[in-house]
Design an enzyme around this catalytic site. Structure first.
Site, PDB file in Angstrom:
ATOM      1  N   ASP A   1       0.857  -1.180   0.000  1.00 52.38           N
ATOM      2  CA  ASP A   1       0.000   0.000   0.000  1.00 52.38           C
ATOM      3  C   ASP A   1       0.894   1.230   0.000  1.00 52.38           C
ATOM      4  OD1 ASP A   1      -2.075  -1.755   0.131  1.00 52.38           O
ATOM      5  OD2 ASP A   1      -2.836  -1.087   2.084  1.00 52.38           O
TER       6      ASP A   1
ATOM      7  N   ASP B   1     -15.232  -2.959  -1.508  1.00 52.94           N
ATOM      8  CA  ASP B   1     -14.834  -2.688  -0.127  1.00 52.94           C
ATOM      9  C   ASP B   1     -16.099  -2.416   0.673  1.00 52.94           C
ATOM     10  OD1 ASP B   1     -12.193  -2.726  -1.148  1.00 52.94           O
ATOM     11  OD2 ASP B   1     -12.389  -0.608  -1.691  1.00 52.94           O
TER      12      ASP B   1
END
Length: 247
Positions: free
Chosen positions: A8, A129
């Site tokens: 990330d 998500d």
């Protein structure tokens, strides 16, 4: 079954968040390209990358870091975060990405996802998500009224390569994957599902080998790998059914 190590990116660095909150970022490596190569050397065969700044801004921000990653590893790379247009998709694929992950745009403009799948077969994944069973967008900052399965079913037959399903409540906090919701999704659609959010230990790796999890393409691991809670060699041996896998 594939175990995808995660990188990330925030401000050009490799970080992990808790529940997707940028204020909780822990820096694990200031050289994402070196981290990508390390994952390759450990035996991983794919790499999952997220441009966190891009997810919030709605456009690619960490392009230089992603470019360096693509040069550093021979492994296929999938990228999400801030990819909103066909032009962006084409540009990233031309630069060497194996596939792009479309999240917010899958909610805002599902027709664009279908167009992308036709234009770039096998190269487009959808990121779903969810928080409390509802899909979140714009870097998880906004909630929608869409249910997870409801959104996933919009892309049946469209040619989506995979769905990356993340339980936001579990992301980055090492509480274990939400197996019930993940497997329910995998059983509800024909699109391959990749589990994300909360993978915590070798027990989760073993769980991936159970019969009811066989519809999954794999799972993504971040903090558990960085913190040493999961040994790469042991995890890969378990998933590949090799004799050296520990019981």
């Amino acid at each position: 079954m594939i175990l995808f190590p995660a990188i990330d990116l925030k401000d050009g660095q490799c970080v992990r968040l808790k529940h997707g909150d940028m204020a909780t970022a822990t820096i694990y490596n200031d050289d994402p390209a070196a981290q990508a190569k390390a994952f390759e050397d450990q035996g991983f065969e794919w790499l999952h990358v997220v441009d966190l700044n891009g997810a919030f801004k709605g456009q690619s921000v960490n392009s230089a870091a992603v470019g360096a990653i693509l040069k550093a590893t021979k492994n296929p790379v999938q990228l999400g975060g801030g990819i909103r247009t066909l032009a962006q998709i084409e540009d990233w694929l031309d630069r060497g990405l194996a596939r792009v992950i479309l999240g917010t745009v899958a909610v805002r403009d599902p027709d664009l996802v279908r167009q992308a799948c036709k234009a770039f077969p096998g190269k487009v994944a959808v990121g779903i998500d969810a928080k409390g069973g509802k899909v979140a967008v714009e870097g998880w900052a906004e909630a929608s009224s869409l249910g997870v399965v409801e959104l996933a079913r919009k892309f049946e037959g469209a040619g989506v390569a995979a769905i990356i399903y993340t339980d936001i409540d579990r992301d980055g906090v090492l509480t274990g994957i939400n197996w019930d919701a993940t497997i329910d999704l995998a059983e509800a659609v024909s699109i391959p599902v990749i589990a994300s959010g909360g993978l915590a230990s070798i027990a989760d790796i073993v769980r991936m080998t159970m019969p009811d999890a066989q519809k999954l393409e794999g799972a993504i691991s971040g903090r558990a790998l960085y913190d040493g809670r999961i040994d790469p060699a042991e995890a890969l041996a378990i998933l590949q059914g090799r004799p050296e896998a520990k019981s």
